[in-house]
Write a protein that holds these residues in place. Structure first.
Motif, PDB file in Angstrom:
ATOM      1  N   PHE A  79      -9.425  -0.869   4.060  1.00 53.46           N
ATOM      2  CA  PHE A  79      -9.599   0.111   5.373  1.00 53.46           C
ATOM      3  C   PHE A  79      -8.075   0.211   5.650  1.00 53.46           C
ATOM      4  CE2 PHE A  79     -13.988  -1.390   5.345  1.00 53.46           C
ATOM      5  CZ  PHE A  79     -14.464  -0.146   5.676  1.00 53.46           C
ATOM      6  N   GLN A  80      -7.101  -0.671   5.288  1.00 54.73           N
ATOM      7  CA  GLN A  80      -5.577  -0.323   5.550  1.00 54.73           C
ATOM      8  C   GLN A  80      -5.373   0.710   4.757  1.00 54.73           C
ATOM      9  OE1 GLN A  80      -3.316  -3.613   6.167  1.00 54.73           O
ATOM     10  NE2 GLN A  80      -1.388  -2.763   6.428  1.00 54.73           N
ATOM     11  N   ALA A  81      -5.791   1.001   3.558  1.00 54.08           N
ATOM     12  CA  ALA A  81      -5.281   1.716   2.561  1.00 54.08           C
ATOM     13  C   ALA A  81      -6.068   3.364   2.996  1.00 54.08           C
ATOM     14  CB  ALA A  81      -5.706   1.646   1.038  1.00 54.08           C
ATOM     15  N   VAL A  82      -7.306   3.227   3.535  1.00 53.57           N
ATOM     16  CA  VAL A  82      -8.151   4.312   3.835  1.00 53.57           C
ATOM     17  C   VAL A  82      -7.590   5.195   5.185  1.00 53.57           C
ATOM     18  CG1 VAL A  82     -10.239   4.803   4.917  1.00 53.57           C
ATOM     19  CG2 VAL A  82     -10.227   3.689   2.891  1.00 53.57           C
ATOM     20  N   THR A  83      -6.750   4.362   6.036  1.00 49.21           N
ATOM     21  CA  THR A  83      -6.418   5.019   7.238  1.00 49.21           C
ATOM     22  C   THR A  83      -5.506   6.143   7.163  1.00 49.21           C
ATOM     23  OG1 THR A  83      -6.638   3.043   8.359  1.00 49.21           O
ATOM     24  CG2 THR A  83      -5.285   4.751   9.435  1.00 49.21           C
TER      25      THR A  83
ATOM     26  N   GLN B  65      -9.774  -5.839   4.174  1.00 52.61           N
ATOM     27  CA  GLN B  65      -8.895  -5.368   5.074  1.00 52.61           C
ATOM     28  C   GLN B  65      -7.921  -4.417   4.352  1.00 52.61           C
ATOM     29  OE1 GLN B  65      -6.592  -8.615   6.788  1.00 52.61           O
ATOM     30  NE2 GLN B  65      -4.953  -7.356   7.432  1.00 52.61           N
ATOM     31  N   GLU B  66      -7.483  -4.644   3.226  1.00 55.37           N
ATOM     32  CA  GLU B  66      -6.562  -3.947   2.532  1.00 55.37           C
ATOM     33  C   GLU B  66      -7.358  -2.650   2.114  1.00 55.37           C
ATOM     34  OE1 GLU B  66      -5.797  -6.617  -0.709  1.00 55.37           O
ATOM     35  OE2 GLU B  66      -4.229  -7.244   0.344  1.00 55.37           O
TER      36      GLU B  66
ATOM     37  N   LEU C 120       0.677  -0.987   0.107  1.00 52.21           N
ATOM     38  CA  LEU C 120       0.018   0.009   0.067  1.00 52.21           C
ATOM     39  C   LEU C 120       0.935   1.279  -0.085  1.00 52.21           C
ATOM     40  CD1 LEU C 120      -2.699  -1.123   2.558  1.00 52.21           C
ATOM     41  CD2 LEU C 120      -2.991  -1.048   0.162  1.00 52.21           C
ATOM     42  N   ALA C 121       1.801   1.255   0.680  1.00 53.74           N
ATOM     43  CA  ALA C 121       2.803   2.319   0.924  1.00 53.74           C
ATOM     44  C   ALA C 121       3.447   2.783  -0.400  1.00 53.74           C
ATOM     45  CB  ALA C 121       3.645   2.409   2.300  1.00 53.74           C
ATOM     46  N   ARG C 122       3.857   1.793  -1.167  1.00 52.18           N
ATOM     47  CA  ARG C 122       4.376   1.941  -2.417  1.00 52.18           C
ATOM     48  C   ARG C 122       3.432   2.321  -3.714  1.00 52.18           C
ATOM     49  NH1 ARG C 122       7.279  -1.466   0.555  1.00 52.18           N
ATOM     50  NH2 ARG C 122       9.560  -1.336   0.730  1.00 52.18           N
TER      51      ARG C 122
END
Length: 370
Positions: free
Chosen positions: A304-308, A301-302, A283-285
């Motif tokens: 909402f991890q990207a949304v945070t 899960q991915e 996600l960070a890259r």
């Protein structure tokens, strides 16, 4: 300073520079005993893996260097970094259980080793080495992450659409990064790897006869490897540090989901033991945006991890777009979209989250290629 090739080591030794603070990673030091000895005190030099004969090892240790040996009883080389598909699928002719990928998963889930301190250290070193080389591989690239479920079948219209999206993104100059598994991830990597729309269609036809990785990973992987060979031809395999600027397709899978074998349509594969590091790294890259195709729990899960980070981003920060594809899926089947809208209300992230009906609508919404 990390030194990862003998050429770099030769240059440094020829310059008579200090060895303090150097990290020699995965090098064959068989013929370097005398040259290292000529530098006297080696305090602060760290040797990570590689080939270190006993005489050279004794020299290093007595002169103050720190030596991390290779790991003889682990199925992975913790210092190696990125993989090529041929690395993970070596010996596939003997069946998938005989491949390094399957053996690494068996080692990872072995109950006797899961909490063993030595094995925990090996896994941590391995994942750090992968991250180190992955950072170098994507440096300066526009990266688009594509998320999606592993259950998508190769003979489906949705699979073809994901392949078309991956190809279109790569043609625009983006590096297409996925979770590196089957289904939508494989489709996007396949499309990105192909250099023409015709090659995409030919590859789809070659693999459609084995639509999924269940129940037979061997047939699924073998069919894909044969199709990949046609796509890339007889081009020599370039080192990852040379390949980076021209790469089109990147997979970032994990042995945590060992039931999902990695797909082979990647220029390189960054495979991790830690799923948390793997997901955050993907996600960070994805600096040009994240595209989410149909998926279930893992994909949610991915999302909402990207949304945070989008949610907490300060006013004025550049935010990568997040594009969900499939209005019915994300509003009815898995109704995530309403939650995203509620979170985005009144925040900068409201400008970069999108819900579209088809992959054809994705490209204009992504960050432009630099």
């Amino acid at each position: 300073m990390e030194i990862e090739t003998l050429e770099e080591l030769d240059d440094h030794l020829d310059s008579d520079g200090s060895l303090r603070g150097l990290r020699l990673q995965d090098l064959d030091l068989t013929t370097y005993g005398d040259r290292l000895a000529s530098h006297g005190d080696l305090t602060g030099l760290v040797v990570l893996g590689g080939v270190v004969p006993v005489a050279v090892a004794e020299l290093l240790l007595t002169r103050g260097a720190i030596l991390f040996p290779g790991v003889a009883d682990a199925p992975v080389d913790p210092w190696r970094g990125l993989y090529f598909p041929s690395d993970l699928y070596a010996d596939i002719e003997r069946g998938y259980p005989a491949t390094p990928d399957a053996l690494a998963y068996d080692w990872f889930v072995d109950a006797r080793l899961r909490t063993d301190a030595y094995c925990t250290l090996v896994r941590a070193i391995h994942d750090d080495s992968v991250t180190d080389e992955l950072d170098e591989f994507v440096q300066g690239r526009s990266v688009v992450g594509i998320m999606g479920g592993h259950a998508l079948q190769r003979d489906s219209h949705a699979y073809a659409g994901a392949a078309g999206l991956g190809h279109a993104l790569a043609q625009e100059g983006h590096l297409v990064a996925t979770g590196g598994g089957p289904g939508a991830m494989e489709a996007a990597n396949l499309g990105a790897l192909c250099r023409s729309a015709e090659a995409v269609q030919e590859a789809l036809g070659r693999i459609a006869g084995v639509p999924g990785f269940r129940p037979d990973v061997t047939s699924w992987a073998t069919t894909a490897l044969a199709a990949r060979e046609v796509v890339v031809g007889d081009e020599p395999q370039l080192p990852s540090e040379t390949l980076g600027p021209s790469a089109r397709s990147l997979g970032i899978p994990t042995w945590f989901y060992g039931h999902e074998p990695p797909n082979v349509f990647c220029d390189v594969i960054a495979k991790y033991f830690s799923n948390a590091i793997r997901e955050e790294g993907l996600l960070a890259r994805s600096n040009a945006g994240i595209v989410v195709l149909d998926g279930a729990a893992g994909t949610v899960q991915e999302i909402f991890q990207a949304v945070t980070p989008l949610y907490y981003a300060p006013e004025g920060s550049p935010l990568p777009p997040l594009v969900l594809v499939g209005r019915a899926h994300w509003t009815e089947t898995v109704p995530v979209w309403s939650a995203l809208q509620a979170l985005a209300a009144g925040r900068p992230m409201s400008e970069v989250i999108h819900l579209v009906d088809s992959v054809e609508e994705v490209l204009p919404l992504l960050a432009p290629h630099p």
